[in-house]
Write a protein that holds these residues in place. Structure first.
Motif, PDB file in Angstrom:
ATOM      1  N   GLY A 112       4.289   7.606  -7.451  1.00  0.00           N
ATOM      2  CA  GLY A 112       3.799   8.926  -7.847  1.00  0.00           C
ATOM      3  C   GLY A 112       4.907   9.959  -7.744  1.00  0.00           C
ATOM      4  O   GLY A 112       5.086  10.812  -8.630  1.00  0.00           O
ATOM      5  N   ASP A 169       0.815  -1.223   0.000  1.00  0.00           N
ATOM      6  CA  ASP A 169       0.000   0.000   0.000  1.00  0.00           C
ATOM      7  C   ASP A 169       0.850   1.275   0.000  1.00  0.00           C
ATOM      8  O   ASP A 169       0.392   2.326  -0.459  1.00  0.00           O
ATOM      9  CB  ASP A 169      -0.925   0.018   1.220  1.00  0.00           C
ATOM     10  CG  ASP A 169      -1.956  -1.094   1.177  1.00  0.00           C
ATOM     11  OD1 ASP A 169      -2.243  -1.571   0.061  1.00  0.00           O
ATOM     12  OD2 ASP A 169      -2.451  -1.508   2.247  1.00  0.00           O
ATOM     13  N   ALA A 225       2.309   3.153  -3.835  1.00  0.00           N
ATOM     14  CA  ALA A 225       1.628   4.048  -4.780  1.00  0.00           C
ATOM     15  C   ALA A 225       2.157   5.475  -4.658  1.00  0.00           C
ATOM     16  O   ALA A 225       2.411   6.150  -5.659  1.00  0.00           O
ATOM     17  CB  ALA A 225       0.120   4.009  -4.548  1.00  0.00           C
ATOM     18  N   PHE A 282       1.743   0.865 -13.988  1.00  0.00           N
ATOM     19  CA  PHE A 282       0.977   1.243 -12.790  1.00  0.00           C
ATOM     20  C   PHE A 282       0.580   0.019 -11.954  1.00  0.00           C
ATOM     21  O   PHE A 282      -0.537  -0.062 -11.452  1.00  0.00           O
ATOM     22  CB  PHE A 282      -0.258   2.061 -13.168  1.00  0.00           C
ATOM     23  CG  PHE A 282       0.067   3.363 -13.841  1.00  0.00           C
ATOM     24  CD1 PHE A 282       0.584   4.422 -13.104  1.00  0.00           C
ATOM     25  CD2 PHE A 282      -0.129   3.521 -15.206  1.00  0.00           C
ATOM     26  CE1 PHE A 282       0.901   5.631 -13.714  1.00  0.00           C
ATOM     27  CE2 PHE A 282       0.179   4.727 -15.828  1.00  0.00           C
ATOM     28  CZ  PHE A 282       0.695   5.792 -15.082  1.00  0.00           C
ATOM     29  N   TYR A 336       1.430  -0.803  -9.048  1.00  0.00           N
ATOM     30  CA  TYR A 336       1.156  -0.468  -7.649  1.00  0.00           C
ATOM     31  C   TYR A 336       0.308   0.796  -7.509  1.00  0.00           C
ATOM     32  O   TYR A 336       0.192   1.345  -6.424  1.00  0.00           O
ATOM     33  CB  TYR A 336       2.478  -0.306  -6.893  1.00  0.00           C
ATOM     34  CG  TYR A 336       3.288  -1.579  -6.891  1.00  0.00           C
ATOM     35  CD1 TYR A 336       2.887  -2.673  -6.123  1.00  0.00           C
ATOM     36  CD2 TYR A 336       4.422  -1.703  -7.680  1.00  0.00           C
ATOM     37  CE1 TYR A 336       3.613  -3.853  -6.129  1.00  0.00           C
ATOM     38  CE2 TYR A 336       5.157  -2.883  -7.690  1.00  0.00           C
ATOM     39  CZ  TYR A 336       4.745  -3.945  -6.921  1.00  0.00           C
ATOM     40  OH  TYR A 336       5.462  -5.120  -6.940  1.00  0.00           O
ATOM     41  N   GLY A 337      -0.273   1.246  -8.607  1.00  0.00           N
ATOM     42  CA  GLY A 337      -1.118   2.427  -8.551  1.00  0.00           C
ATOM     43  C   GLY A 337      -0.313   3.711  -8.663  1.00  0.00           C
ATOM     44  O   GLY A 337       0.896   3.716  -8.867  1.00  0.00           O
ATOM     45  N   PHE A 338      -1.039   4.814  -8.526  1.00  0.00           N
ATOM     46  CA  PHE A 338      -0.421   6.139  -8.629  1.00  0.00           C
ATOM     47  C   PHE A 338      -1.107   7.053  -7.626  1.00  0.00           C
ATOM     48  O   PHE A 338      -2.317   7.235  -7.668  1.00  0.00           O
ATOM     49  CB  PHE A 338      -0.583   6.688 -10.048  1.00  0.00           C
ATOM     50  CG  PHE A 338      -0.031   8.075 -10.235  1.00  0.00           C
ATOM     51  CD1 PHE A 338       1.311   8.270 -10.525  1.00  0.00           C
ATOM     52  CD2 PHE A 338      -0.855   9.186 -10.121  1.00  0.00           C
ATOM     53  CE1 PHE A 338       1.820   9.544 -10.704  1.00  0.00           C
ATOM     54  CE2 PHE A 338      -0.356  10.462 -10.289  1.00  0.00           C
ATOM     55  CZ  PHE A 338       0.990  10.648 -10.581  1.00  0.00           C
ATOM     56  N   GLU A 339      -0.315   7.582  -6.720  1.00  0.00           N
ATOM     57  CA  GLU A 339      -0.864   8.465  -5.689  1.00  0.00           C
ATOM     58  C   GLU A 339       0.038   9.684  -5.541  1.00  0.00           C
ATOM     59  O   GLU A 339       1.262   9.553  -5.495  1.00  0.00           O
ATOM     60  CB  GLU A 339      -0.948   7.711  -4.356  1.00  0.00           C
ATOM     61  CG  GLU A 339      -1.448   8.556  -3.189  1.00  0.00           C
ATOM     62  CD  GLU A 339      -1.400   7.792  -1.883  1.00  0.00           C
ATOM     63  OE1 GLU A 339      -1.169   8.427  -0.837  1.00  0.00           O
ATOM     64  OE2 GLU A 339      -1.583   6.556  -1.910  1.00  0.00           O
TER      65      GLU A 339
END
Length: 475
Positions: A124, A117, A120, A253, A255-258
Motif C-alpha cells: 500500500g 501479513d 499488505a 494485489f 498480498y492485498g492492499f492496506e
C-alpha cells in the motif's frame, strides 16, 4: 570489444543510436550483471525480516521466490519506461532501474516478524508513495535547493549505517540462527570472508567487467566454497530447481492492499530523497556519456518513470524502484550512450522475472555467502555517503546540523525502546533512524542562518571550529 567496432564517436554519444544487435545484447547483459545482486537482495532481506522460511521445503518458499521474481521483472519494466519512454514518462536515456536499498529501513519495521501479513501495508505504501514520487516530476528542479550535499550525504550514509547490522547477522548465520551454537561459527564467517576477499581482489586488481561485476563474482566464489565445505549440497539445489515452476505471470494485489499511515508517510518521504538521487544519476549519465548537462525534460521524465515504475511494481508485489548508480559508471567505462543497449538488458531482466526457476537458484545461495556480499554493498553505500559529504563546506553551521541529525537519527535506530510510549505510527517512522535524521537535517538547513555565532558553536563542538570544503576541523 572495441568501441570502433560498435560505432563512430558521434554515434556512441547519441542516446538514440542503435548498435548492431550482436554488440548491443552483450552490452545490455553487462548492465544486468552489474546490478543483478543489488536488485534481488532487498527482496531477500525483507523476506528474512518478515520471518519467511528459506528452505526449499518451507511453506514460505514460494512467497520468497515470487518476491525475487518480481524484483527482476519490474526492474526490467521500469528500465523500459526510462529507455523507450511513454509520453512524458522516461528520460530517453540509458538508465537502469532496480529495487532500491533506500526503502529498506522503512520496510523492515513494517514487516518484522509478521510473515506474509505484513506485506499488505508495505505494498500500500509502495503504490501511494510511487504516485507521490511521480508527481515530484512536475517540480523536481525547484526543490533541489532543499537537499544540498550536507543533506543527501547524511541520508545516504544513514541508509548504509541502518543496514550494516543485517550484513553482520547474515554473515554469522542469519537471523533465525541467533542464539544457537552455529551462529557466528568459523565456518559461517569463512564463507562470508571468501566473498569479501574475492570481491575486493576483483574490484581493485581486475579491469573492465571483472571489476564492475566484482560482487556477483564474489558471490559465485562463495557459492562454490559453500559446496566444497558442505554448507550447500547439490540435493538442495536440485530441490529448489524442481520446486520452482518454469514460467509464471505476476499476480495483481497478491498480498492485498492496506493503507498504513507509517508506510504511506515513510514511502512518500523516501520518494523525495530517491527523486534527488535519480537527478544525480541522470546528470552523471549525460556528463559521463555525452559530455553535457541533463535537460529539464530528461530530469522530469526520469522522475516520472521512477514513480510510475514503483507504483506498477507495488500493484504486483515488487518493491520501489530507483535508478542504479553503478550503471552510470558502466556507461562512462564503455563509452556507449545508447539507450537501446539498456533496453536489451531490460528485456533480459523481464525474461528472468517470468521464470521462477531463476529465483529458485538465487535462493540456494547460503545466507552466510549472501552476508559477505551484503557487507560489501552496504559498506559501499556508507562510503558513497561519505564521498558526498566531502563536498560539504564544513563550517560551524554545517557541523552543528550534521552532528544533531546524525546523533538523534542513529541513536533512535540503536535504541528503539526509547520511543516505546509513542503511538505506533510515530514509533515506526522515528525508529528507522533515517527519517528523523533526514527531517532534522532538511529543516535545520533551511532555517538556520548561514553563520552561527562562534560562542554557540564552541559550546557544542568543544572548541573545534570548522573550516574549508571537505576538510576536518582544526583543533
Amino acid at each position: 570489444m572495441s568501441n570502433a567496432s560498435i560505432g563512430s564517436p558521434e554515434q556512441l554519444r547519441d542516446p538514440n543510436y542503435t548498435p548492431p544487435l550482436a554488440k548491443a545484447i552483450p552490452l545490455g547483459i553487462q548492465h544486468v550483471l552489474a546490478m543483478f545482486v543489488s536488485n534481488v537482495t532487498p527482496a531477500i532481506i525483507v523476506a528474512g525480516a518478515a520471518g519467511f522460511g528459506f528452505g526449499s521445503n518451507s511453506p514460505d518458499f514460494p512467497e520468497l521466490l515470487y518476491l525475487i521474481q518480481m524484483s527482476m521483472l519490474f526492474a526490467g519494466v521500469a528500465t523500459l519506461l526510462q529507455t523507450i519512454t511513454l509520453g512524458p514518462v522516461g528520460a530517453g536515456l540509458p538508465i537502469v532501474q532496480g529495487t532500491s536499498f533506500a526503502f529498506l529501513p522503512i520496510m523492515i519495521p513494517l514487516v518484522a516478524g509478521k510473515g506474509v501479513d505484513g506485506l499488505a501495508a508495505v505494498f500500500g505504501g509502495v503504490i501511494i508513495g510511487g504516485m507521490f514520487h511521480a508527481v515530484l516530476g512536475l517540480f523536481i528542479g525547484k526543490i533541489r535547493f532543499a537537499l544540498p550535499p550536507l543533506v543527501t550525504g547524511l541520508v545516504v550514509t544513514m541508509i548504509g549505517l541502518s543496514l550494516v547490522k543485517v550484513g553482520i547477522q547474515y554473515a554469522a548465520g542469519g537471523v533465525p540462527a541467533i542464539g544457537t551454537p552455529e551462529y557466528g561459527s568459523l565456518l559461517n564467517w569463512s564463507a562470508a570472508l571468501v566473498v569479501i576477499f574475492v570481491t575486493l581482489g576483483l574490484k581493485f586488481y581486475a579491469r573492465g567487467m571483472l571489476s564492475v561485476s566484482a560482487v556477483l563474482l564474489g558471490l559465485i566464489a562463495g557459492y562454490i566454497y559453500a559446496l566444497m565445505t558442505g554448507m550447500l549440497t547439490f540435493d538442495t539445489i536440485a530441490s529448489s530447481w524442481s520446486n520452482a515452476s518454469a514460467f509464471a505471470l505476476p499476480q495483481p494485489f497478491k498480498y492485498g492492499f492496506e493503507i498504513s499511515a507509517a508506510a504511506v508517510i515513510g514511502f512518500c518521504l523516501m520518494g523525495f530523497v530517491s527523486a534527488i538521487e535519480t537527478v544525480g544519476d541522470v546528470t552523471g549519465i549525460t556528463k559521463g556519456g555525452a559530455g553535457r548537462d541533463a535537460t529539464d525534460k530528461e530530469i522530469s521524465g526520469a522522475t516520472y518513470a521512477d514513480g510510475l515504475g514503483s507504483t506498477v511494481a507495488g500493484l504486483f508485489g515488487a518493491f520501489p524502484n530507483t535508478s542504479f548508480s553503478q550503471n552510470v559508471g558502466l556507461i562512462a567505462m564503455t563509452g556507449v550512450m545508447s539507450r537501446h543497449v539498456v533496453t536489451c538488458g531490460a528485456v533480459f531482466l523481464i525474461i528472468c522475472g517470468l521464470v521462477p526457476k531463476v529465483g529458485g537458484l538465487i535462493r540456494t545461495v547460503p545466507i552466510e555467502v549472501l552476508g559477505g556480499g551484503v557487507i560489501v554493498m552496504f559498506g559501499m553505500v556508507v562510503a558513497a555517503g561519505v564521498s558526498m559529504l566531502s563536498d560539504v563546506n564544513w563550517n560551524r553551521r554545517n557541523m552543528v546540523i550534521f552532528a544533531i541529525a546524525l546523533t538523534i537519527g542513529l541513536g533512535l535506530k540503536l535504541d528503539p525502546g526509547a520511543l516505546q510510549h509513542m503511538p505506533d505510527t510515530a514509533r515506526i517512522l522515528l525508529t528507522t533512524g533515517l527519517l528523523p535524521a533526514a527531517a532534522i537535517a532538511i529543516v535545520l538547513n533551511l532555517i538556520l542562518p548561514d553563520e552561527l555565532s562562534e560562542e554557540a558553536t564552541e559550546e557544542v563542538s568543544g572548541g573545534m571550529s570548522g573550516h574549508g570544503k571537505g576538510s576536518l576541523p582544526a583543533e
